[in-house]
Write an enzyme that holds these catalytic residues in place. Structure first.
Site, short mmCIF file in Angstrom:
data_model
loop_
_atom_site.label_atom_id
_atom_site.label_comp_id
_atom_site.label_asym_id
_atom_site.label_seq_id
_atom_site.Cartn_x
_atom_site.Cartn_y
_atom_site.Cartn_z
N LYS A 1 0.89 -0.95 -0.09
CA LYS A 1 0.16 0.10 0.02
C LYS A 1 0.79 1.38 0.03
CE LYS A 1 -1.99 -0.71 3.85
NZ LYS A 1 -1.64 -2.09 4.16
N ARG B 1 -9.48 1.48 8.70
CA ARG B 1 -9.08 0.29 9.05
C ARG B 1 -10.27 -0.54 9.71
NH1 ARG B 1 -3.26 0.88 8.90
NH2 ARG B 1 -2.14 -1.20 9.21
N ARG C 1 11.18 -6.74 4.99
CA ARG C 1 11.27 -5.36 4.84
C ARG C 1 12.21 -4.66 5.67
NH1 ARG C 1 5.76 -2.28 4.94
NH2 ARG C 1 5.37 -3.22 6.84
N ARG D 1 11.21 -2.25 10.99
CA ARG D 1 10.22 -1.61 11.68
C ARG D 1 9.93 -2.63 12.67
NH1 ARG D 1 5.13 -0.06 7.91
NH2 ARG D 1 4.08 -0.85 9.78
N ARG E 1 -0.73 -8.83 13.35
CA ARG E 1 -1.44 -7.78 12.30
C ARG E 1 -2.37 -8.57 11.36
NH1 ARG E 1 4.05 -5.00 10.60
NH2 ARG E 1 2.54 -3.78 9.13
P1 AMP Z 1 0.65 0.62 8.81
O1 AMP Z 1 2.17 1.40 8.58
O2 AMP Z 1 -0.45 1.28 8.10
O3 AMP Z 1 1.14 -0.87 8.50
O4 AMP Z 1 0.32 0.58 10.44
C1 AMP Z 1 1.14 0.38 11.29
C2 AMP Z 1 0.50 0.46 12.70
O5 AMP Z 1 -0.08 1.76 12.95
C3 AMP Z 1 -0.71 -0.39 12.75
O6 AMP Z 1 -0.42 -2.02 12.82
C4 AMP Z 1 -1.53 0.05 13.72
O7 AMP Z 1 -1.01 -0.01 15.35
C5 AMP Z 1 -1.20 1.56 13.55
N1 AMP Z 1 -2.29 2.01 12.51
C6 AMP Z 1 -2.15 2.58 11.28
N2 AMP Z 1 -2.99 2.98 10.67
C7 AMP Z 1 -4.10 2.78 11.60
C8 AMP Z 1 -5.80 3.05 11.68
N3 AMP Z 1 -6.20 3.48 10.52
N4 AMP Z 1 -6.41 2.42 12.53
C9 AMP Z 1 -5.72 2.11 13.79
N5 AMP Z 1 -4.42 1.85 13.79
C10 AMP Z 1 -3.59 2.18 12.96
#
Ligand code: AMP
Length: 220
Positions: free
Chosen positions: A15, A90, A129, A160, A171
């Site tokens: 994404k 989400r 990654r 990360r 996740r």
């Molecule tokens: P990402 O980088 O989009 O994979 O997000 C990493 C982490 O950030 C997720 O596992 C959540 O802990 C938090 N996070 C990111 N976007 C959201 C969202 N829209 N709602 C809730 N938690 C989020």
């Protein structure tokens, strides 16, 4: 013309990378709630401290926190011509909140894209990654090897904190339980849902996305 897109899909599907291609293509910002949260964690803000435990465990942070971040970003001058939302919404309450936010501003979505890839590939992509803490480059051990320096700025590449194997599985489970229902939610919506195959090279997926939007008469 302003373009307002959502790019959805499981962790590791690409994404961020593809969202960036789309943002460049349309000259709009990519609004990533994950990036906003990582920035808050790094800066040690009150918001960062509030969400740290959720983030580290691979759990979703509370809806009102991300809704606040997104409202602020959408109201920012950079996003006045449109945006690509990456990693948001989400949950169903987040999608409802976004709908209200857009309606209140008299704007709508042009497309909701769903990137898809098999689970084995997601696990491989996430566990390999590596990111550069200095310039933000995202790459993979297949491309750079273990313990490599960033090919763009030579700072050290790191994993990360939520990309560790034990967190990745959570996740993916959280995605299935809380985010996957949104695919049906958007499929039923006026905008509809457009599924795009996320397997293959970065360029192949990018071209597929552009083609899909061109067919929808958006990419010119
Ligand atoms: P990402 O980088 O989009 O994979 O997000 C990493 C982490 O950030 C997720 O596992 C959540 O802990 C938090 N996070 C990111 N976007 C959201 C969202 N829209 N709602 C809730 N938690 C989020």
């Amino acid at each position: 013309m302003g373009v307002r897109l959502i790019i959805m899909g499981p962790p590791g599907v690409g994404k961020g990378t593809q969202g960036e291609f789309l943002a460049e293509r349309f000259g709009v910002p990519r609004l990533s709630t994950g990036d906003m949260i990582r920035a808050a964690l790094k800066a040690g803000t009150a918001l960062g401290e509030r969400v740290r435990d959720y983030y580290e465990a691979g759990e979703l942070v509370p809806d009102e926190v991300v809704l606040g971040l997104v409202a602020e970003a959408i109201d920012g001058s950079e996003a006045s011509g449109g945006f690509v939302l990456d990693g948001f919404p989400r949950t169903v309450p987040q999608a409802d909140g976004l709908g209200e936010l857009l309606t209140a501003r008299g704007i709508g979505l042009d497309a909701v894209l769903s990137l898809e890839a098999p689970e084995e590939e997601l696990v491989d992509r996430i566990s390999g990654r590596r990111v550069c803490g200095a310039c933000g480059l995202v790459t993979h051990v297949r491309a750079v090897g273990e313990a490599a320096a960033c090919p763009a700025c030579v700072a050290t590449l790191v994993q990360r904190s939520d990309d560790r194997a034990e967190t990745v599985r959570n996740r993916l489970a959280v995605y299935g339980a809380q985010t996957e229902p949104l695919l049906a939610y958007y499929a039923r919506s006026e905008t509809g849902l457009t599924a795009v195959d996320g397997t293959g090279t970065l360029e192949a997926v990018r071209d597929r996305l552009f083609e899909t939007l061109r067919t929808a008469e958006m990419a010119g």
